[in-house]
Design an enzyme around this catalytic site. Structure first.
Site, PDB file in Angstrom:
ATOM      1  N   GLU A 166       0.851  -1.188   0.000  1.00  0.00           N
ATOM      2  CA  GLU A 166       0.000   0.000   0.000  1.00  0.00           C
ATOM      3  C   GLU A 166       0.889   1.241   0.000  1.00  0.00           C
ATOM      4  OE1 GLU A 166      -3.169  -0.201  -0.339  1.00  0.00           O
ATOM      5  OE2 GLU A 166      -3.448  -2.338   0.024  1.00  0.00           O
ATOM      6  N   ASP A 205     -20.630  -7.777  -7.671  1.00  0.00           N
ATOM      7  CA  ASP A 205     -20.409  -6.938  -6.489  1.00  0.00           C
ATOM      8  C   ASP A 205     -19.609  -5.693  -6.852  1.00  0.00           C
ATOM      9  OD1 ASP A 205     -20.609  -6.459  -3.609  1.00  0.00           O
ATOM     10  OD2 ASP A 205     -18.450  -6.878  -3.547  1.00  0.00           O
TER      11      ASP A 205
END
Length: 299
Positions: A211, A236
């Site tokens: 990240e 989704d």
């Protein structure tokens, strides 16, 4: 994007006379395909069929753009038929007079040259915690063959170009070769790297990721949503785009895959500042174009 019906089942019987493998002038001319069927090692035949497959791919693109941008349905079945004929002829003409690269890629594949390698891990994209099995390691062509139908259905419902979503799934999973795994080692089928926040009540899977925070890439253990199938994951993801104001510009991109990617990059979907650039690289890559051409050729 509409799946085209198989063409090989309607090929005329081959006679003894030589077949002209020059480029067809009308979309109904299947000479190139017939020539390849008779002599698959002929460079002229391979060139002819590659051009026709490129035209088929362009037809799919034109159909997708027309469906995504049409404000209302065609006024009559007759008009729809003429529009379809026009699109097919335009696609053939473009493939003959413009070098899009698709036919060259298909010719390379037909003569047995290997496809390009899958991209490396990118920040925010999960790495599988265990070694991938053969079932979980498809080739880019196999990945496109499996992912394109559900992505096309979801993209059509959203009114966006499916290729933007396809490029995103390829980046997030490394062409299906890595994704979060459940505790028992089974695949989570999370094709878009959606994290499992407090609002997620479904199954979860964990994976190591990179990240980016304040310009620094940091390794983290991250929890992701887990699904029972690829279709559940695609649906989704489509629901997330549709129901979150954060992705308003993504939906507004319509049939423009480049605008979809630009909107996704600005939305903050991923922490990687190069996310949009990496999506564009996949969208324009030989790997994707070759896989799409192979998909069309297999129809």
């Amino acid at each position: 994007m509409t799946t085209l019906p198989p063409t090989t089942s309607t090929l005329p019987a081959l006679g003894g006379a030589p077949i002209d493998t020059a480029a067809a002038t009308t979309y109904t001319d299947a000479n190139g395909l017939a020539a390849l069927k008779r002599d698959p090692n002929s460079p002229e035949a391979i060139s002819a069929v590659a051009k026709q497959v490129e035209a088929l791919f362009l037809q799919m693109m034109l159909k997708s753009m027309r469906d995504a941008t049409s404000a209302e349905a065609t006024s009559s079945n007759e008009m729809g038929m003429y529009q379809d004929m026009f699109d097919k002829q335009v696609a053939l003409s473009i493939s003959q007079h413009t070098d899009l690269g698709i036919s060259r890629l298909l010719k390379r594949q037909l003569v047995g040259k290997p496809a390009a390698a899958a991209p490396k891990l990118t920040p925010g994209v999960p790495a599988s915690a265990s070694a991938p099995t053969s079932a979980a390691s498809p080739t880019p062509t196999e990945f496109v063959h499996r992912m394109l139908p559900p992505i096309t259905r979801a993209a059509r419902a959203l009114g966006v170009d499916p290729l933007g979503m396809l490029a995103q799934a390829a980046l997030e999973t490394g062409w299906g070769q890595r994704m979060p795994r459940n505790a028992d080692g089974s695949l989570s089928h999370n094709m878009f790297g959606i994290k499992a926040g407090e609002e997620w009540a479904g199954a979860r899977a964990s994976a190591d990721t990179m990240e980016v925070a304040n310009g620094v890439a940091t390794p983290r253990r991250t929890t992701f949503r887990a699904y029972g199938s690829i279709e559940e994951s695609v649906n989704d993801f489509a629901s997330l785009l549709k129901n979150s104001p954060r992705y308003r510009d993504v939906i507004a991109a319509g049939g423009n895959a480049g605008a979809y990617i630009a909107g996704m990059g600005k939305s903050g979907y991923a922490t990687d500042p190069e996310y949009a650039n990496k999506l564009n690289q996949i969208l324009r890559s030989d790997t994707l174009q070759s896989a799409l051409a192979a998909r069309v050729a297999a129809l």
